[in-house]
Scaffold this motif. Structure first.
Motif, mmCIF file in Angstrom:
data_model
loop_
_atom_site.group_PDB
_atom_site.id
_atom_site.type_symbol
_atom_site.label_atom_id
_atom_site.label_comp_id
_atom_site.label_asym_id
_atom_site.label_seq_id
_atom_site.Cartn_x
_atom_site.Cartn_y
_atom_site.Cartn_z
ATOM 1 N N SER A 20 0.832 -1.203 0.000
ATOM 2 C CA SER A 20 0.000 0.000 0.000
ATOM 3 C C SER A 20 0.870 1.257 0.000
ATOM 4 O O SER A 20 2.013 1.249 0.459
ATOM 5 N N ARG A 21 0.304 2.334 -0.518
ATOM 6 C CA ARG A 21 0.998 3.620 -0.503
ATOM 7 C C ARG A 21 0.854 4.216 0.886
ATOM 8 O O ARG A 21 -0.243 4.268 1.446
ATOM 9 N N VAL A 22 1.964 4.669 1.447
ATOM 10 C CA VAL A 22 1.970 5.282 2.768
ATOM 11 C C VAL A 22 2.370 6.747 2.597
ATOM 12 O O VAL A 22 3.458 7.041 2.105
ATOM 13 N N ASP A 23 1.470 7.646 2.980
ATOM 14 C CA ASP A 23 1.775 9.073 2.917
ATOM 15 C C ASP A 23 2.535 9.478 4.165
ATOM 16 O O ASP A 23 2.297 8.960 5.261
ATOM 17 N N ASN A 62 12.400 27.631 0.820
ATOM 18 C CA ASN A 62 12.913 28.759 1.595
ATOM 19 C C ASN A 62 11.959 28.944 2.770
ATOM 20 O O ASN A 62 10.757 29.121 2.583
ATOM 21 N N VAL A 63 12.508 28.896 3.981
ATOM 22 C CA VAL A 63 11.680 28.893 5.190
ATOM 23 C C VAL A 63 12.046 30.095 6.057
ATOM 24 O O VAL A 63 13.225 30.324 6.343
ATOM 25 N N ASP A 64 11.012 30.841 6.457
ATOM 26 C CA ASP A 64 11.224 32.015 7.316
ATOM 27 C C ASP A 64 11.779 31.610 8.676
ATOM 28 O O ASP A 64 11.578 30.475 9.130
ATOM 29 N N SER A 65 12.426 32.536 9.332
ATOM 30 C CA SER A 65 12.960 32.315 10.668
ATOM 31 C C SER A 65 11.855 31.864 11.621
ATOM 32 O O SER A 65 10.763 32.437 11.628
ATOM 33 N N ALA A 66 12.117 30.848 12.392
ATOM 34 C CA ALA A 66 11.215 30.274 13.390
ATOM 35 C C ALA A 66 9.975 29.601 12.792
ATOM 36 O O ALA A 66 9.113 29.131 13.524
ATOM 37 N N ALA A 67 9.876 29.531 11.483
ATOM 38 C CA ALA A 67 8.722 28.883 10.836
ATOM 39 C C ALA A 67 8.959 27.387 10.686
ATOM 40 O O ALA A 67 10.100 26.918 10.658
ATOM 41 N N VAL A 68 7.861 26.656 10.559
ATOM 42 C CA VAL A 68 7.904 25.216 10.331
ATOM 43 C C VAL A 68 7.356 24.953 8.934
ATOM 44 O O VAL A 68 6.313 25.482 8.561
ATOM 45 N N HIS A 69 8.085 24.154 8.171
ATOM 46 C CA HIS A 69 7.634 23.788 6.826
ATOM 47 C C HIS A 69 7.334 22.293 6.802
ATOM 48 O O HIS A 69 8.111 21.492 7.322
ATOM 49 N N ALA A 70 6.196 21.926 6.185
ATOM 50 C CA ALA A 70 5.802 20.520 6.066
ATOM 51 C C ALA A 70 6.123 20.022 4.663
ATOM 52 O O ALA A 70 5.643 20.584 3.677
ATOM 53 N N PHE A 71 6.938 18.987 4.578
ATOM 54 C CA PHE A 71 7.298 18.354 3.316
ATOM 55 C C PHE A 71 6.495 17.060 3.194
ATOM 56 O O PHE A 71 6.595 16.194 4.064
ATOM 57 N N GLY A 72 5.722 16.926 2.121
ATOM 58 C CA GLY A 72 4.900 15.739 1.923
ATOM 59 C C GLY A 72 5.555 14.747 0.994
ATOM 60 O O GLY A 72 6.155 15.130 -0.014
ATOM 61 N N GLY A 73 5.443 13.484 1.318
ATOM 62 C CA GLY A 73 6.005 12.431 0.485
ATOM 63 C C GLY A 73 5.239 11.136 0.647
ATOM 64 O O GLY A 73 4.192 11.090 1.300
ATOM 65 N N SER A 74 5.784 10.083 0.043
ATOM 66 C CA SER A 74 5.139 8.778 0.154
ATOM 67 C C SER A 74 6.146 7.673 -0.144
ATOM 68 O O SER A 74 7.222 7.918 -0.688
ATOM 69 N N PHE A 75 5.750 6.455 0.226
ATOM 70 C CA PHE A 75 6.520 5.272 -0.118
ATOM 71 C C PHE A 75 5.558 4.096 -0.186
ATOM 72 O O PHE A 75 4.413 4.188 0.261
ATOM 73 N N ILE A 76 6.014 3.008 -0.756
ATOM 74 C CA ILE A 76 5.221 1.782 -0.821
ATOM 75 C C ILE A 76 5.658 0.884 0.334
ATOM 76 O O ILE A 76 6.849 0.603 0.503
ATOM 77 N N MET A 77 4.691 0.459 1.126
ATOM 78 C CA MET A 77 4.980 -0.350 2.308
ATOM 79 C C MET A 77 5.550 -1.707 1.906
ATOM 80 O O MET A 77 4.953 -2.432 1.104
ATOM 81 N N PRO A 78 6.725 -2.055 2.438
ATOM 82 C CA PRO A 78 7.288 -3.383 2.163
ATOM 83 C C PRO A 78 6.522 -4.457 2.946
ATOM 84 O O PRO A 78 5.572 -4.150 3.664
ATOM 85 N N ASP A 79 7.004 -5.690 2.869
ATOM 86 C CA ASP A 79 6.315 -6.809 3.520
ATOM 87 C C ASP A 79 6.782 -7.045 4.951
ATOM 88 O O ASP A 79 6.630 -8.134 5.483
ATOM 89 N N ARG A 80 7.341 -6.020 5.567
ATOM 90 C CA ARG A 80 7.779 -6.118 6.966
ATOM 91 C C ARG A 80 7.823 -4.723 7.586
ATOM 92 O O ARG A 80 7.711 -3.731 6.902
ATOM 93 N N ARG A 81 8.012 -4.697 8.893
ATOM 94 C CA ARG A 81 8.113 -3.443 9.650
ATOM 95 C C ARG A 81 9.221 -2.581 9.057
ATOM 96 O O ARG A 81 10.267 -3.095 8.660
ATOM 97 N N VAL A 82 9.000 -1.265 9.023
ATOM 98 C CA VAL A 82 9.971 -0.359 8.434
ATOM 99 C C VAL A 82 10.276 0.783 9.409
ATOM 100 O O VAL A 82 9.402 1.209 10.166
ATOM 101 N N THR A 83 11.525 1.226 9.406
ATOM 102 C CA THR A 83 11.897 2.415 10.163
ATOM 103 C C THR A 83 12.177 3.525 9.165
ATOM 104 O O THR A 83 13.017 3.381 8.274
ATOM 105 N N ILE A 84 11.458 4.628 9.312
ATOM 106 C CA ILE A 84 11.642 5.795 8.454
ATOM 107 C C ILE A 84 12.757 6.652 9.051
ATOM 108 O O ILE A 84 12.738 6.946 10.246
ATOM 109 N N HIS A 85 13.704 7.033 8.217
ATOM 110 C CA HIS A 85 14.750 7.982 8.612
ATOM 111 C C HIS A 85 14.503 9.256 7.806
ATOM 112 O O HIS A 85 14.553 9.214 6.572
ATOM 113 N N ALA A 86 14.217 10.356 8.483
ATOM 114 C CA ALA A 86 14.028 11.641 7.813
ATOM 115 C C ALA A 86 15.211 12.543 8.161
ATOM 116 O O ALA A 86 15.623 12.620 9.323
ATOM 117 N N TYR A 87 15.764 13.192 7.139
ATOM 118 C CA TYR A 87 16.962 14.015 7.300
ATOM 119 C C TYR A 87 16.670 15.457 6.881
ATOM 120 O O TYR A 87 15.878 15.688 5.964
#
Length: 128
Positions: A20-23, A62-87
């Protein structure tokens, strides 16, 4: 702790069915005193090498000082537990991107729901 681009949150379901697609949403805060360019990246750790990446529709802003920006993405769920690493990375005046912060979150696997077959009667489909 982040120098300028603090990864503050990974938003994603706690479990997903294989295939399944995971947002995913990665929220990054600019902790610098001025506007800076912030880039996000991500990878999935689940026993394969190299780690597959996460697709982000927009991976920098480009993000203003003290602001929070949300980056949207997705991946296809593999057949086992997954650990997401965001950088996170910030863009320096010298023209280079600098690694800054990382956050992880796990997504457990869930069984796909069984398809249901509704009971019907032939009489329901015949017009008299």
């Amino acid at each position: 702790m982040a120098q300028y681009a603090d990864v503050i949150e990974i938003i994603t379901p706690g479990q997903a069915a294989p295939g399944s697609r995971v947002d995913i949403t990665v929220r990054v805060k600019n902790t610098y005193s001025n506007v800076i360019s912030i880039m996000v990246g991500g990878a999935l750790e689940y026993g394969v090498s190299p780690w597959p990446g996460i697709d982000f529709a927009e991976n920098w802003a480009n993000v203003d000082s003290a602001a929070v920006h949300a980056f949207g993405g997705s991946f296809i769920m593999p057949d086992r537990r997954v650990t997401i690493h965001a950088y996170s990375y910030w863009y320096g005046a010298d023209g280079y991107w600098y690694y800054d912060d990382e956050l992880t979150k796990s997504v457990d696997i869930t069984a796909a729901p069984e398809p249901s077959i509704s009971e019907f009667r032939i009489a329901d489909f015949i017009k008299v």
